[in-house]
Design a protein around this motif. Structure first.
Motif, PDB file in Angstrom:
ATOM      1  N   GLN A 134      -8.903   3.814  -5.778  1.00  0.00           N
ATOM      2  CA  GLN A 134      -9.783   3.740  -4.608  1.00  0.00           C
ATOM      3  C   GLN A 134      -8.973   4.111  -3.365  1.00  0.00           C
ATOM      4  OE1 GLN A 134     -11.472  -0.255  -4.977  1.00  0.00           O
ATOM      5  NE2 GLN A 134     -13.041   0.463  -6.404  1.00  0.00           N
ATOM      6  N   THR A 197     -12.294  -5.337  -7.545  1.00  0.00           N
ATOM      7  CA  THR A 197     -11.255  -4.556  -6.873  1.00  0.00           C
ATOM      8  C   THR A 197      -9.940  -5.328  -6.866  1.00  0.00           C
ATOM      9  OG1 THR A 197     -12.861  -3.415  -5.473  1.00  0.00           O
ATOM     10  CG2 THR A 197     -10.588  -3.470  -4.696  1.00  0.00           C
ATOM     11  N   HIS A 198      -8.871  -4.634  -7.257  1.00  0.00           N
ATOM     12  CA  HIS A 198      -7.527  -5.211  -7.293  1.00  0.00           C
ATOM     13  C   HIS A 198      -6.691  -4.553  -6.187  1.00  0.00           C
ATOM     14  CE1 HIS A 198      -7.926  -7.035 -11.471  1.00  0.00           C
ATOM     15  NE2 HIS A 198      -9.044  -6.340 -11.318  1.00  0.00           N
ATOM     16  N   ARG A 199      -6.009  -5.371  -5.385  1.00  0.00           N
ATOM     17  CA  ARG A 199      -5.293  -4.894  -4.197  1.00  0.00           C
ATOM     18  C   ARG A 199      -3.784  -5.027  -4.396  1.00  0.00           C
ATOM     19  NH1 ARG A 199      -3.761  -8.500   0.079  1.00  0.00           N
ATOM     20  NH2 ARG A 199      -3.281  -7.461   2.065  1.00  0.00           N
ATOM     21  N   THR A 214      -0.827  -0.532   1.497  1.00  0.00           N
ATOM     22  CA  THR A 214      -1.845  -1.303   0.771  1.00  0.00           C
ATOM     23  C   THR A 214      -2.760  -0.318   0.048  1.00  0.00           C
ATOM     24  OG1 THR A 214      -1.807  -3.080   2.411  1.00  0.00           O
ATOM     25  CG2 THR A 214      -3.725  -2.967   0.978  1.00  0.00           C
ATOM     26  N   PHE A 216      -5.801   0.212  -3.335  1.00  0.00           N
ATOM     27  CA  PHE A 216      -6.847  -0.481  -4.079  1.00  0.00           C
ATOM     28  C   PHE A 216      -7.229   0.309  -5.334  1.00  0.00           C
ATOM     29  CE2 PHE A 216      -7.158  -1.503   0.378  1.00  0.00           C
ATOM     30  CZ  PHE A 216      -7.389  -2.876   0.394  1.00  0.00           C
ATOM     31  N   GLY A 218     -10.283  -0.079  -8.661  1.00  0.00           N
ATOM     32  CA  GLY A 218     -11.424  -0.824  -9.189  1.00  0.00           C
ATOM     33  C   GLY A 218     -11.367  -0.910 -10.704  1.00  0.00           C
ATOM     34  N   THR A 319     -16.203  -7.186  -5.953  1.00  0.00           N
ATOM     35  CA  THR A 319     -15.501  -7.110  -4.681  1.00  0.00           C
ATOM     36  C   THR A 319     -14.024  -7.387  -4.965  1.00  0.00           C
ATOM     37  OG1 THR A 319     -16.039  -9.431  -4.334  1.00  0.00           O
ATOM     38  CG2 THR A 319     -17.529  -7.826  -3.353  1.00  0.00           C
ATOM     39  N   GLN A 320     -13.226  -7.522  -3.908  1.00  0.00           N
ATOM     40  CA  GLN A 320     -11.807  -7.775  -4.132  1.00  0.00           C
ATOM     41  C   GLN A 320     -11.617  -9.131  -4.819  1.00  0.00           C
ATOM     42  OE1 GLN A 320      -7.781  -8.478  -1.559  1.00  0.00           O
ATOM     43  NE2 GLN A 320      -9.300  -7.116  -0.680  1.00  0.00           N
ATOM     44  N   ARG A 322      -8.376  -9.932  -6.670  1.00  0.00           N
ATOM     45  CA  ARG A 322      -6.985 -10.365  -6.850  1.00  0.00           C
ATOM     46  C   ARG A 322      -6.068  -9.510  -6.000  1.00  0.00           C
ATOM     47  NH1 ARG A 322      -5.963 -10.156 -12.610  1.00  0.00           N
ATOM     48  NH2 ARG A 322      -7.509 -11.817 -12.595  1.00  0.00           N
ATOM     49  N   SER A 323      -5.044 -10.172  -5.472  1.00  0.00           N
ATOM     50  CA  SER A 323      -4.070  -9.507  -4.613  1.00  0.00           C
ATOM     51  C   SER A 323      -2.696  -9.574  -5.274  1.00  0.00           C
ATOM     52  CB  SER A 323      -4.038 -10.243  -3.277  1.00  0.00           C
ATOM     53  OG  SER A 323      -3.664  -9.383  -2.246  1.00  0.00           O
ATOM     54  N   ASP A 334      -5.259 -14.889  -7.283  1.00  0.00           N
ATOM     55  CA  ASP A 334      -6.671 -14.647  -7.534  1.00  0.00           C
ATOM     56  C   ASP A 334      -7.472 -15.285  -6.413  1.00  0.00           C
ATOM     57  OD1 ASP A 334      -9.453 -15.219  -8.741  1.00  0.00           O
ATOM     58  OD2 ASP A 334      -8.531 -13.861 -10.179  1.00  0.00           O
TER      59      ASP A 334
END
Length: 372
Positions: A134, A197-199, A214, A216, A218, A319-320, A322-323, A334
Motif C-alpha cells: 500500500q 492493514t499492517h504498518r 512508514t 503499509f 494489506g 483497518t490498521q 498491527r504496528s 496489536d
C-alpha cells in the motif's frame, strides 16, 4: 504477590481440559480417525490425487489434534506426581522441573482452549491469503514481501503446506502483491483476524539519507471454497487476460503466455495465477481464488444485513490492526488486543502465536457481543 498452590492450578487446568474435551468431542474424533483411516487405506485412493490429498491431510490433522489433547491430559497427571515426589523427598531440583513443566502446560492448554473458539461457519476451512503493498513506495513493496515470508514461516513451523498461486513483483524490490494458500484444516479460522492493514516503521534501506520511513501493506484472508458452497460465476461476467509469467525485476520466467488474470466485472474483483505450467491450470486455480473471494464477500454482506436487522452498526477489521516498529525502538503491537512483543525479528520470522490467540479471543468477544 500471592503464591498460587500448584495443586490448585493443576486442578484448574484439569477442569479446563475437561471442557476442551467436551467441545472437541473426542469420541467423534476417534470415529473420524477410523473412517478416514479406512479411506486412506483404499487401493484406489490416489486415482484422484486431489481427493487423496484432502483425505490424508484431514486424517493427519485430526490424529494430531487427538494426540495433542490426550498428551496434555497425561502430562497434567505426570506433573502432579512430580510435585508429590518433590514434596516427599524435599528435592528442590525436582520442584524446579515440575514448575517449568507446569508453566509449559499452562501455555499449551491456553493455546488449545483457543482452538475450541473456532466454531464459525467457515472456520474449519483452509485459507487463501492475499498480501498487497500500500502506501510507502518501494519500502511498502519490500514490507509486503516481508509479510509473505512471515506467514509462510509461521505455516512451516506448524507443519502446514503452502502454495503460492501468484506473485506480482515490484520493479526495484519486494512485491506488489501475492496470493497463497495455507492447506491445513482451521487455517481460515486461525488467520482471519490477520485481515487488515499492517504498518511498518523503520530506517529505510532504500533511502541514501537513512531517514525513517512508514509503510503499509494489506492482508486479506478468505476461506477456500468447497463443493457444498453455491458460488455461481457466469462466463459473461468475466474478463480473461493472458500474459507471460514474470519474476523479480520484471524478468520473464516463462516463454509462453500461460499466466491468467480474471476480472469479475459485477464486483471489480481481480485475481490472477501464474504458478502452473499451463494456461488451463492457471485459469482453474484463478477461478478457485475468485470463488473464495466471492464467498467471503457474500458472508460479509449477510453479516451486514443481519446487523442492520438488529439495528447495529458494523465495523470492518480491514483497518490498521498491527504496528511493527524497528526504529527508534523495537516493538510489535496489536492495536485491537494490546498484545506486544519486544522482539520484532522473532515475530517477522513467524512467531505469531501470541498475537493470533489473542485476536481469536477478541473476535469471539466481539461476535458474542453482537449476538446478544
Amino acid at each position: 504477590m500471592a503464591v498460587i498452590d500448584p495443586s490448585e492450578e493443576i486442578n484448574e487446568l484439569v477442569g479446563t481440559m475437561k471442557g476442551i474435551k467436551d467441545v472437541l468431542d473426542l469420541d467423534g474424533m476417534r470415529r473420524q480417525i477410523e473412517e478416514l483411516g479406512e479411506q486412506a487405506a483404499a487401493p484406489d485412493l490416489w486415482n484422484d490425487p486431489e481427493a487423496a490429498q484432502q483425505v490424508t491431510s484431514r486424517l493427519s490433522h485430526i490424529q494430531s489434534e487427538y494426540n495433542r489433547v490426550e498428551g496434555l491430559a497425561a502430562r497434567l497427571d505426570d506433573v502432579a506426581v512430580l510435585y508429590e515426589l518433590a514434596e516427599s523427598e524435599d528435592d528442590p531440583d525436582t520442584r524446579q522441573e515440575a514448575d517449568r513443566e507446569l508453566a509449559a502446560l499452562r501455555t499449551e492448554v491456553s493455546a488449545l482452549e483457543v482452538r475450541t473458539l473456532l466454531s464459525g461457519e467457515y472456520d474449519s476451512r483452509q485459507a487463501l491469503v492475499t498480501i498487497n503493498s500500500q502506501a510507502g513506495g518501494v519500502d511498502a513493496a519490500d514490507w509486503a514481501e516481508m509479510l509473505l515470508r512471515m506467514y509462510t514461516r509461521w505455516a512451516e513451523a506448524k507443519g502446514y503446506s503452502t502454495e503460492v498461486y501468484d506473485t506480482s513483483y515490484a520493479e526495484e524490490a519486494g512485491i506488489k502483491s501475492a496470493t497463497f494458500a495455507i492447506k491445513a484444516p482451521y487455517a481460515y479460522g486461525t488467520l482471519r483476524g490477520e485481515h487488515g492493514t499492517h504498518r511498518l516503521v523503520r530506517i529505510s534501506p532504500f533511502d541514501n539519507q537513512g531517514r525513517r520511513q512508514t509503510s503499509f501493506a494489506g492482508v486479506d484472508v478468505v476461506p477456500v471454497v468447497e463443493q457444498t458452497d453455491r458460488i455461481e460465476i457466469n462466463e459473461e461476467d468475466l474478463r480473461i487476460d493472458v500474459y507471460r509469467s514474470s519474476g523479480p525485476g520484471g524478468q520473464g520466467v516463462n516463454t509462453t503466455d500461460s499466466a491468467v488474470r480474471l476480472t469479475h466485472l459485477p464486483t471489480g474483483i481481480v485475481v490472477s495465477c501464474q504458478n502452473e505450467r499451463s494456461q488451463l491450470q492457471n485459469k482453474a486455480t484463478a477461478m478457485a481464488v475468485l470463488s473464495a473471494k466471492l464467498l467471503e464477500r457474500k458472508r460479509q454482506e449477510e453479516a451486514a444485513k443481519m446487523a442492520e436487522l438488529r439495528g447495529e452498526s458494523t465495523t470492518s477489521w480491514g483497518t490498521q490492526i498491527r504496528s511493527y516498529v524497528l526504529h527508534p525502538y523495537q516493538m510489535v503491537k496489536d492495536l485491537r488486543t494490546g498484545v506486544e512483543a519486544g522482539n520484532p525479528s522473532s515475530v517477522l520470522d513467524g512467531d505469531l502465536d501470541s498475537f493470533i490467540e489473542a485476536e481469536i479471543r477478541w473476535m469471539r468477544r466481539q461476535e458474542s457481543g453482537r449476538g446478544e
